[in-house]
Scaffold this motif. Sequence first.
Motif, short mmCIF file in Angstrom:
data_model
loop_
_atom_site.label_atom_id
_atom_site.label_comp_id
_atom_site.label_asym_id
_atom_site.label_seq_id
_atom_site.Cartn_x
_atom_site.Cartn_y
_atom_site.Cartn_z
N ILE A 84 0.84 -1.21 0.00
CA ILE A 84 0.00 0.00 0.00
C ILE A 84 0.87 1.26 0.00
N ASP A 85 1.90 1.27 0.83
CA ASP A 85 2.81 2.43 0.88
C ASP A 85 3.57 2.60 -0.43
N ARG A 86 3.95 1.47 -1.04
CA ARG A 86 4.71 1.53 -2.29
C ARG A 86 3.91 2.23 -3.39
N TYR A 87 2.60 1.99 -3.42
CA TYR A 87 1.75 2.62 -4.42
C TYR A 87 1.24 3.99 -3.95
N ASP A 88 1.65 4.38 -2.75
CA ASP A 88 1.27 5.69 -2.20
C ASP A 88 -0.25 5.85 -2.15
N LEU A 89 -0.94 4.83 -1.64
CA LEU A 89 -2.39 4.83 -1.55
C LEU A 89 -2.82 5.09 -0.11
N SER A 90 -3.94 5.77 0.03
CA SER A 90 -4.47 6.04 1.36
C SER A 90 -5.06 4.76 1.94
N PRO A 91 -4.74 4.41 3.18
CA PRO A 91 -5.26 3.18 3.78
C PRO A 91 -6.78 3.12 3.84
N ASP A 92 -7.44 4.30 3.93
CA ASP A 92 -8.89 4.27 4.08
C ASP A 92 -9.62 3.90 2.78
N ARG A 93 -8.86 3.61 1.73
CA ARG A 93 -9.47 3.13 0.49
C ARG A 93 -9.74 1.63 0.52
N PHE A 94 -9.27 0.96 1.58
CA PHE A 94 -9.34 -0.51 1.60
C PHE A 94 -10.23 -1.02 2.72
N ILE A 95 -11.00 -2.05 2.38
CA ILE A 95 -11.84 -2.77 3.33
C ILE A 95 -11.43 -4.24 3.27
N PHE A 96 -10.84 -4.74 4.34
CA PHE A 96 -10.36 -6.12 4.35
C PHE A 96 -11.46 -7.03 4.90
N GLU A 97 -11.80 -8.01 4.09
CA GLU A 97 -12.99 -8.83 4.28
C GLU A 97 -12.60 -10.26 4.62
N VAL A 98 -12.99 -10.72 5.81
CA VAL A 98 -12.67 -12.08 6.21
C VAL A 98 -13.66 -13.03 5.56
N VAL A 99 -13.13 -14.07 4.92
CA VAL A 99 -13.98 -15.06 4.25
C VAL A 99 -14.03 -16.32 5.10
N GLU A 100 -15.01 -17.17 4.78
CA GLU A 100 -15.23 -18.42 5.53
C GLU A 100 -15.45 -18.12 7.02
N THR A 101 -16.26 -17.12 7.31
CA THR A 101 -16.45 -16.70 8.69
C THR A 101 -17.04 -17.80 9.57
N GLU A 102 -17.85 -18.68 8.96
CA GLU A 102 -18.49 -19.70 9.78
C GLU A 102 -17.49 -20.73 10.29
N LYS A 103 -16.29 -20.75 9.72
CA LYS A 103 -15.30 -21.75 10.11
C LYS A 103 -14.27 -21.20 11.10
N VAL A 104 -14.37 -19.91 11.42
CA VAL A 104 -13.39 -19.31 12.32
C VAL A 104 -13.65 -19.79 13.74
N GLN A 105 -12.65 -20.42 14.34
CA GLN A 105 -12.77 -20.93 15.70
C GLN A 105 -12.18 -19.96 16.72
N ASP A 106 -11.10 -19.31 16.36
CA ASP A 106 -10.37 -18.46 17.30
C ASP A 106 -10.81 -17.00 17.11
N VAL A 107 -11.83 -16.62 17.84
CA VAL A 107 -12.36 -15.26 17.69
C VAL A 107 -11.35 -14.23 18.17
N ALA A 108 -10.60 -14.56 19.22
CA ALA A 108 -9.59 -13.62 19.74
C ALA A 108 -8.54 -13.32 18.68
N HIS A 109 -8.16 -14.34 17.90
CA HIS A 109 -7.18 -14.14 16.83
C HIS A 109 -7.76 -13.20 15.77
N LEU A 110 -9.02 -13.43 15.40
CA LEU A 110 -9.64 -12.57 14.39
C LEU A 110 -9.77 -11.15 14.91
N GLN A 111 -10.05 -10.98 16.18
CA GLN A 111 -10.07 -9.65 16.77
C GLN A 111 -8.72 -8.96 16.61
#
Length: 301
Positions: free
Chosen positions: A169-196
């Motif tokens: 992101i820094d290399r392309y000089d992009l603003s971080p607020d342009r990105f939304i990181f989306e967790v997939v396979e949410t139903e399979k996540v066991q470790d909620v603390a890790h995802l937090q």
Amino acid sequence: MACATTIPFFERGLVVVNEQPRPYGSLDELTSQLADVQTDVYCIDPVTNRQTALVTAGSLLDQIANRDMIELIQHGEFESHLQPIVHLDTGERFGYEALLRSRNDISPGQLFQAANRFGLHSKLDQRARAEAIKATYHAVLPHEKTFINFLPSTIYNPDYCLQHTFEVIDRYDLSPDRFIFEVVETEKVQDVAHLQHVFSTYKKRGMKVALDDVGAGFSTLDMLKRLEPDYVKIDRSYISFCDQDTEKRAFLKNVRQLTRTMGITLLAEGIERAEEVDVCRELGFDLAQGYYFGKPAPYAL
């Protein structure tokens, strides 16, 4: 454990069996030598002194047999295809979801299946994030957002494993607020603390986070409070023909009420029909994506 394991192939070198080095002149010759070996082995490149990981002979044979796919995951050419996401109230484009595609048309399912099999899922996930950032630089307008998928199981230590993503992101000089990181396979996540922890790491860098496929496992009030996503995407199984299913509409109405009280932006995915658009708009959904608005497509440089 490394964030992005690499599997090297030495076309010629030494294979060490029972602490005894055996020279080989080609991968075919190496395959023949390992045919009856039952122990752990590793290879050495005598020119660079590099070594492969210690694995069973059977595992090494499996890697050699699938080296084209492994090399594709590690060094092959990928690109992101972009699927539009729109504001439901105005129809204007909000942004895109970036989806990984191979230049030689191997399906994403095959790629990630092979990556999981050979311990390369972190490597592939990392490359997918990098391609999505590159696509944002070349094809997404500054006021638009990009949803980027990630697998929480590939991010062993968020503070370390996500540095590569932040550096791109820094290399392309992009603003971080342009990105939304989306967790997939949410139903399979066991470790909620890790995802937090993963979510917190993204947010500290000025990015937003989203839960995908909600309805399968993360729609409870307690879970949403613990994870505090900025966006929630409703699984397409609840959207498809929702105009003809009172139970689906009741579920969608409840989720809308719940997320509104928490200040969460709600997105309906998998929309393919005008009737589904009408239901989601009437219920007050914020965003939508699906074939009705556009399929994932390559971008032009």
